[in-house]
Scaffold this motif. Structure first.
Motif, PDB file in Angstrom:
ATOM      1  N   LEU A  51     -38.113  13.835 -24.157  1.00 27.30           N
ATOM      2  CA  LEU A  51     -36.981  13.735 -23.246  1.00 27.30           C
ATOM      3  C   LEU A  51     -35.650  13.995 -23.921  1.00 27.30           C
ATOM      4  O   LEU A  51     -34.605  13.991 -23.252  1.00 27.30           O
ATOM      5  N   ALA A  52     -35.663  14.259 -25.224  1.00 27.96           N
ATOM      6  CA  ALA A  52     -34.405  14.612 -25.891  1.00 27.96           C
ATOM      7  C   ALA A  52     -34.697  15.441 -27.131  1.00 27.96           C
ATOM      8  O   ALA A  52     -35.762  15.318 -27.747  1.00 27.96           O
ATOM      9  N   GLY A  53     -33.736  16.299 -27.470  1.00 29.69           N
ATOM     10  CA  GLY A  53     -33.846  17.114 -28.671  1.00 29.69           C
ATOM     11  C   GLY A  53     -32.493  17.159 -29.377  1.00 29.69           C
ATOM     12  O   GLY A  53     -31.443  16.943 -28.748  1.00 29.69           O
ATOM     13  N   VAL A  54     -32.535  17.423 -30.668  1.00 27.44           N
ATOM     14  CA  VAL A  54     -31.327  17.405 -31.500  1.00 27.44           C
ATOM     15  C   VAL A  54     -31.241  18.729 -32.250  1.00 27.44           C
ATOM     16  O   VAL A  54     -32.239  19.202 -32.800  1.00 27.44           O
ATOM     17  N   PRO A  81     -37.865  20.978 -17.608  1.00 26.94           N
ATOM     18  CA  PRO A  81     -38.201  22.381 -17.342  1.00 26.94           C
ATOM     19  C   PRO A  81     -39.605  22.510 -16.756  1.00 26.94           C
ATOM     20  O   PRO A  81     -40.441  21.628 -16.936  1.00 26.94           O
ATOM     21  N   PRO A  82     -39.861  23.639 -16.060  1.00 29.63           N
ATOM     22  CA  PRO A  82     -41.222  23.877 -15.567  1.00 29.63           C
ATOM     23  C   PRO A  82     -42.203  23.948 -16.728  1.00 29.63           C
ATOM     24  O   PRO A  82     -41.838  24.412 -17.818  1.00 29.63           O
ATOM     25  N   GLY A  90     -43.847  24.109 -24.757  1.00 29.31           N
ATOM     26  CA  GLY A  90     -44.931  24.058 -25.719  1.00 29.31           C
ATOM     27  C   GLY A  90     -45.395  22.634 -25.928  1.00 29.31           C
ATOM     28  O   GLY A  90     -46.307  22.372 -26.719  1.00 29.31           O
ATOM     29  N   PHE A  91     -44.753  21.686 -25.245  1.00 30.56           N
ATOM     30  CA  PHE A  91     -45.040  20.260 -25.431  1.00 30.56           C
ATOM     31  C   PHE A  91     -44.646  19.570 -24.117  1.00 30.56           C
ATOM     32  O   PHE A  91     -43.654  19.956 -23.508  1.00 30.56           O
ATOM     33  N   PRO A  92     -45.388  18.547 -23.674  1.00 33.94           N
ATOM     34  CA  PRO A  92     -45.030  17.908 -22.394  1.00 33.94           C
ATOM     35  C   PRO A  92     -43.616  17.333 -22.425  1.00 33.94           C
ATOM     36  O   PRO A  92     -43.172  16.841 -23.464  1.00 33.94           O
ATOM     37  N   ALA A  93     -42.950  17.404 -21.273  1.00 30.68           N
ATOM     38  CA  ALA A  93     -41.569  16.891 -21.198  1.00 30.68           C
ATOM     39  C   ALA A  93     -41.469  15.833 -20.121  1.00 30.68           C
ATOM     40  O   ALA A  93     -42.256  15.807 -19.174  1.00 30.68           O
TER      41      ALA A  93
END
Ligand code: BT5
Length: 262
Positions: free
Chosen positions: A123-126, A154-155, A160-163
Motif C-alpha cells: 500500500l505504499a512505496g518509497v 492499480p488494476p 507484479g505484486f498484490p496491492a
C-alpha cells in the motif's frame, strides 16, 4: 481549497515550507526543481494526482486524483549524519509503517527495500533520489506514495505484486491529510535516530519475511535465494543461502519475493 485545508492539517509540524498541486507529473521532479532555487531543509511537495509518478528503475507509480497520498520531502544532506544517505529509503518505509501501526492499529511491515505491506498487499512505496551540486550529492528527495482509498489501487494487470489501500485495511474511510500528518510526525522522529542502532533495529524488526526463504531478482532473473537474516549498517539485506553462506546485497534494482508466494 484542498491546499489550505492541507496547511491547516499540517500546522505546528517541525517541517519546512509546503507546495501543494492538484496535478503534477511527479512530486520528486517538482522537489528537484525547487532545490535548484533554494528549497530549505524539510520542504514538502504534495500533489493530489501524479500523471507520471515513478517507482524505482523507471517503473510507474499509479496516483489517481482524490484517493492517494503522493509527496516528496527535501532533505539537505549536510544536515544529516554519516549513515543517513544509505538509510533514507528505510526512513520512508519505517515512517509509513509505524504511522499505520500506531495511528491505525494496522499490522504493517516493510518488504525490503522500499515497500510497505498490510495483509500481504503493497500500500505504499518509497523512491529516494539525489540532487547534485557539481560532483557532490547535495540533497535527497524522499518521495512517498500511499494508497489511501480503494480507487488508488492499480488494476491487477499493472502489478507484479498484490496491492491494497489503507481504507481496505482499516475497513472505514481515512482522512488522507490526517494520515499525512501522522507519517510526517514519524519521519521527523525517525530522522532524529537515523544514525543510531535504534533506527537500524526498528527497520530490521519491521521487515517482512524474517527467517523465511526469499528470492532476490533483477530484470526477472534470480540473483540469490536464501533465508532473510536481517540488515547490515547500510541497510543492505543479509541472506543465508544453501551451504550456510551469508551474502549481503545493496538494494539497487533488486526485487524481493517470498519463495512460497511466487
Ligand atoms: C516504488 O517503486 O514502490 C516507489 C514508489 C514511489 C512513489 C512516490 S509518489 C511521490 C514520489 N513521486 C514519484 O514520482 N514517486 C514517488 P517500485 O518498488 O519500483 O514499485 C513500482 C511497482 O509498483 C510498479 O511497477 C507497479 O507494479 C507497482 N505499483 C504502481 N503503482 C502502485 C500503487 N499505487 N500501489 C501498489 N503498487 C503499485
Amino acid at each position: 481549497m484542498e491546499g489550505s485545508k492541507l496547511k491547516e492539517y499540517l500546522s505546528g509540524l517541525p517541517i519546512g515550507p509546503l507546495r501543494y498541486f492538484e496535478s503534477v507529473g511527479s512530486t520528486n521532479d517538482l522537489a528537484k526543481d525547487w532545490i535548484e532555487v533554494g528549497a530549505p531543509h524539510f520542504s514538502l511537495v504534495v500533489a493530489d494526482e501524479q500523471t507520471a509518478g515513478r517507482g524505482r528503475n523507471g517503473r510507474r507509480w499509479f496516483t489517481p486524483p482524490g484517493s492517494s497520498l503522493a509527496f516528496s520531502l527535501v532533505l539537505h544532506l549536510e544536515q544529516l549524519g554519516d549513515f543517513a544517505v544509505s538509510r533514507l529509503s528505510g526512513l520512508g518505509a519505517l515512517g509509513v509503517c509505524t504511522a499505520l501501526q500506531d495511528a491505525y492499529s494496522l499490522e504493517a511491515c516493510i518488504k525490503w527495500p522500499n515497500d510497505v505491506l498490510v495483509n500481504g498487499g503493497k500500500l505504499a512505496g518509497v523512491l529516494v533520489e539525489t540532487a547534485w551540486s557539481g560532483e557532490r550529492p547535495k540533497s535527497a528527495i524522499l518521495g512517498i506514495g500511499i494508497n489511501v482509498a480503494p480507487e488508488s489501487v492499480p488494476p491487477d494487470i499493472d502489478l507484479g505484486f498484490p496491492a491494497t489501500s489503507v481504507e481496505n485495511a482499516v475497513g472505514k474511510p481515512v482522512e488522507r491529510w490526517t494520515l499525512l500528518r501522522e507519517v510526517l510526525l514519524k519521519l521527523v522522529l525517525w530522522l532524529e535516530e537515523i544514525n543510531s542502532p535504534i533506527f537500524l533495529q526498528a527497520w530490521e524488526d519491521n521487515l517482512a519475511y524474517q527467517n523465511k526463504m526469499v528470492r532476490l531478482s533483477q530484470h526477472g532473473q534470480e540473483v540469490y535465494k536464501g533465508h532473510l537474516l536481517g540488515l547490515d549498517s547500510s541497510g543492505a539485506i543479509r541472506l543465508q543461502g544453501a551451504a550456510g553462506i551469508v551474502m549481503t546485497f545493496q538494494a539497487g534494482g533488486l526485487q524481493l519475493r517470498a519463495v512460497d508466494s511466487i
